[in-house]
Design a protein around this motif. Structure first.
Motif, short mmCIF file in Angstrom:
data_model
loop_
_atom_site.label_atom_id
_atom_site.label_comp_id
_atom_site.label_asym_id
_atom_site.label_seq_id
_atom_site.Cartn_x
_atom_site.Cartn_y
_atom_site.Cartn_z
N ASN A 108 9.22 84.04 22.51
CA ASN A 108 8.71 84.84 21.39
C ASN A 108 9.82 85.70 20.78
OD1 ASN A 108 6.11 83.82 21.74
ND2 ASN A 108 5.54 85.44 23.19
N GLN A 109 10.65 86.29 21.63
CA GLN A 109 11.76 87.10 21.13
C GLN A 109 12.73 86.24 20.33
OE1 GLN A 109 13.48 89.04 24.50
NE2 GLN A 109 11.77 90.50 24.76
N LEU A 110 12.99 85.01 20.84
CA LEU A 110 13.88 84.12 20.10
C LEU A 110 13.30 83.75 18.73
CD1 LEU A 110 15.10 81.73 22.96
CD2 LEU A 110 16.45 83.45 21.76
N GLU A 111 12.00 83.51 18.71
CA GLU A 111 11.36 83.20 17.43
C GLU A 111 11.44 84.38 16.48
OE1 GLU A 111 7.42 81.97 18.36
OE2 GLU A 111 8.02 80.03 19.19
N ASP A 112 11.20 85.60 17.00
CA ASP A 112 11.31 86.79 16.14
C ASP A 112 12.74 86.96 15.62
OD1 ASP A 112 8.65 87.27 16.61
OD2 ASP A 112 9.01 88.71 18.24
N LEU A 113 13.71 86.76 16.52
CA LEU A 113 15.10 86.88 16.09
C LEU A 113 15.47 85.82 15.06
CD1 LEU A 113 16.81 87.64 19.55
CD2 LEU A 113 16.47 89.24 17.65
N ASP A 114 14.93 84.61 15.26
CA ASP A 114 15.22 83.55 14.29
C ASP A 114 14.61 83.88 12.92
OD1 ASP A 114 16.31 80.81 13.79
OD2 ASP A 114 14.18 80.37 13.42
#
Length: 244
Positions: free
Chosen positions: A185-191
């Motif tokens: 989820n954090q990676l998706e938010d960062l992306d």
């Protein structure tokens, strides 16, 4: 006359042969009968003998198995020689502590019951035997019997330990899955944030390019207007030079 004598002699010979054969047959029949009677008696006598284990060596019979007794005496001496005085006796399986060996290696100084005495080397060995071996085997049997008696409890204990380990691993796996989900989820938010910034940066670059183009066009337009103005502005005439 001679022929009659010959016939009589032949008759006598034949009769003697017949009598001999009959006697031989009677003797054979008698011997066979005696042999059968003797074999029957022998079988009956063997059937009457009961095979029992003798209580002592004195009661043993031919063919019985005998073993070396563990009560055989092993002599302990005061010095390493067969001529030394015997002061004590021990038995098969007794345990002693090795001290040293004689010069001829025929005797060994051993220690037992806080006493040091000499024994013949041939009466000693490094592997336990007799009573000591029996004690070791009895201990192993007792351990195996204990394991057998407690087999169910041991299996249940191992099962509980394995079950607890599996439950612990399942909990750790669930925690790792949750952490992995959070990280995804954090990676998706960062992306998404990266894409937003990329879009904003691209828009800013377009705006700057548009501004530069407008500024250039405005400068060019101003230059063109100024040029046109300079073209239409009247210029003062030049005075002609008077030549003399």
């Amino acid at each position: 006359m001679k022929s009659i004598k010959n016939i009589l002699s032949l008759t006598l010979v034949c009769s003697s042969l017949v009598l001999a054969n009959s006697a031989f047959a009677e003797d054979a029949v008698g011997s066979n009968t005696q042999a059968s009677e003797q074999s029957t008696q022998t079988d009956n006598s063997q059937a009457e003998i009961k095979v029992t284990k003798p209580a002592t060596v004195e009661e043993s019979q031919v063919g019985d198995e005998v073993y070396v007794s563990e009560a055989a005496n092993v002599w302990l001496r005061t010095c390493p020689s067969a001529n030394c005085r015997i002061v004590q006796a021990t038995h098969v399986g007794e345990k002693f502590k090795f001290i040293k060996m004689s010069d001829d290696k025929k005797f060994v100084l051993v220690e037992g019951d806080n006493k040091q005495l000499w024994m013949q080397t041939r009466d000693l060995q490094t592997e336990p035997c007799g009573k000591a071996k029996v004690e070791i085997l009895e201990g192993q049997v007792a351990k195996l019997q204990n394991d057998l008696d407690n087999y169910d409890s041991i299996v249940a204990k191992d099962y509980q330990a394995a079950k607890a380990k599996v439950e612990k691993l399942e909990k750790e796996n669930a925690v790792l899955k949750e952490q992995l989900s959070k990280q995804n989820n954090q990676l998706e938010d960062l992306d998404a944030t990266r894409r937003d910034y990329a879009d904003k940066l691209e828009t800013k670059e377009l705006d700057m390019q548009m501004r530069w183009w407008l500024q250039g066009a405005l400068i060019a337009l101003c230059g063109a207007i100024i040029g046109i103005i300079f073209v239409y502005i009247p210029r003062p005439g030049r005075k002609k030079q008077i030549r003399f």
